[in-house]
Design an enzyme around this catalytic site. Sequence first.
Site, mmCIF file in Angstrom:
data_model
loop_
_atom_site.group_PDB
_atom_site.id
_atom_site.type_symbol
_atom_site.label_atom_id
_atom_site.label_comp_id
_atom_site.label_asym_id
_atom_site.label_seq_id
_atom_site.Cartn_x
_atom_site.Cartn_y
_atom_site.Cartn_z
ATOM 1 N N HIS A 64 59.363 -6.480 47.897
ATOM 2 C CA HIS A 64 58.091 -5.853 48.021
ATOM 3 C C HIS A 64 57.670 -4.379 48.912
ATOM 4 C CE1 HIS A 64 56.349 -8.364 45.301
ATOM 5 N NE2 HIS A 64 56.051 -9.613 46.373
ATOM 6 N N HIS B 68 48.519 -7.534 44.624
ATOM 7 C CA HIS B 68 49.238 -8.878 44.912
ATOM 8 C C HIS B 68 48.353 -10.096 44.427
ATOM 9 C CE1 HIS B 68 52.675 -12.374 44.748
ATOM 10 N NE2 HIS B 68 53.089 -11.288 45.420
ATOM 11 N N GLU C 216 50.907 -9.914 37.808
ATOM 12 C CA GLU C 216 51.413 -8.406 38.861
ATOM 13 C C GLU C 216 51.259 -7.306 37.892
ATOM 14 O OE1 GLU C 216 53.880 -9.533 42.090
ATOM 15 O OE2 GLU C 216 53.283 -12.059 41.839
#
Length: 358
Positions: free
Chosen positions: A117, A193, A323
């Site tokens: 991420h 997310h 996602e």
Amino acid sequence: MARLSVSWCFSLLQIFGFLAIGCSAREEIGIYELKQGNLSVKLTNYGAHIISLVVPDKHGKLGDVVLGYDTIKEYKNDSSSFGATVGRVGNRISGAQFTLNGTLYKLIANDGKNTLHGGPKGFSKVVWTVKKYSPEGQTPHVVFAYHSVDGEQGFPGDLRVIVVYKLLGDNKMSINMKAKALKKATPVNLINHAYWNLGGHDSGDILSEEIQIFGSHYTPVDAQLIPTGKVVTVKGTPYDFLRPRTVGSMFSKLTAGYDINYAIDGSAEQKLTKAAIVHDKKSGRVMEISTNQPGVQFYTSNTLYQKGKGGFTYKPHAALCLETQGFSDSVNHPNFPSQIVNPGESYNHYMLFKFSNL
Ligand SMILES: *[C@@H]1O[C@H](CO)[C@@H](O)[C@H](O)[C@H]1NC(C)=O
Ligand SMILES: *[C@@H]1O[C@H](CO)[C@@H](O)[C@H](O)[C@H]1NC(C)=O
Ligand SMILES: *[C@@H]1O[C@H](CO)[C@@H](O)[C@H](O)[C@H]1NC(C)=O
């Protein structure tokens, strides 16, 4: 409080344009609410997070269907990415490095040897500038902007990013994430997310929710959740959700639940394509997600154990994530759809969420 500093920023922006540096540094963290009909969503410019999303169930009873926290302080300390905008490159980059046009870029490993991420201080851990806040009208929306600098978390080149959250009426919400690479080519993969539980964020687990995923192929991963590079059929595997079935129906065949990327069927450059539908029979709530991206990560919060809103403790499988994204570790797999944005080019990720009841 936040609004004062926003309008102060606006005047500076009007006078100096985007070069009003110092503006974002002075931006205060605020909470921005959008409401249209019976749908309401709360957002914050800290990490461009969704804090809550309230929709009616089949009896008209309102419920908050995303996991989160009560305070910004908890979002700052969050390691689950509840409702976050993750980037510059969401999902994983193996070995915390990649090569682009012959140059090796080293990132910060924050998930074993890999980068997850965007690194430890990715886009979910920075304060975004509120460029526009329009809470009233037919299509209430808020625009968050962020300027990521060359070398930030190891990534090449300046990148100008915006995220637009918009309510479209009829219980629909869109999220549009755009980015422009200024002087260097860079990978970009911005992801929302949100952790969904259509029964309500504090209703327990999602194993009995029914899900259909419009992906007949997925990208298998190794023990560190890094894709092997193969794209294989879901046929005969627990990953087959082409026909709706409950999330938990094949859990016994898996080690910990789902955390896997699907290649969305029929996806093509910039074409809005249906990715998944979730139905919670108890509340009646249905959510349909469409996107212009090639992939969707299906995650069933397998290791979750976190105190959240109202002091409720979220346990494993308390929510599911869908996602929409480019494929995980695409920068290290030339056969995956490219995430490289060249100088002057733009990235555009569109998501459409439709809520209804059955
Ligand atoms: C909101 O919910 C109420 C109660 O279920 C319903 O009567 C009304 O039509 C809904 N409003 C909109 C705009 O959907
Ligand atoms: C910060 O996060 C960690 C890991 O989730 C948790 O154990 C800790 O209690 C949190 N601290 C605060 C002050 O919320
Ligand atoms: C990187 O290489 C690609 C393909 O050869 C080219 O199109 C692009 O302009 C290059 N980018 C930079 C920043 O050199």
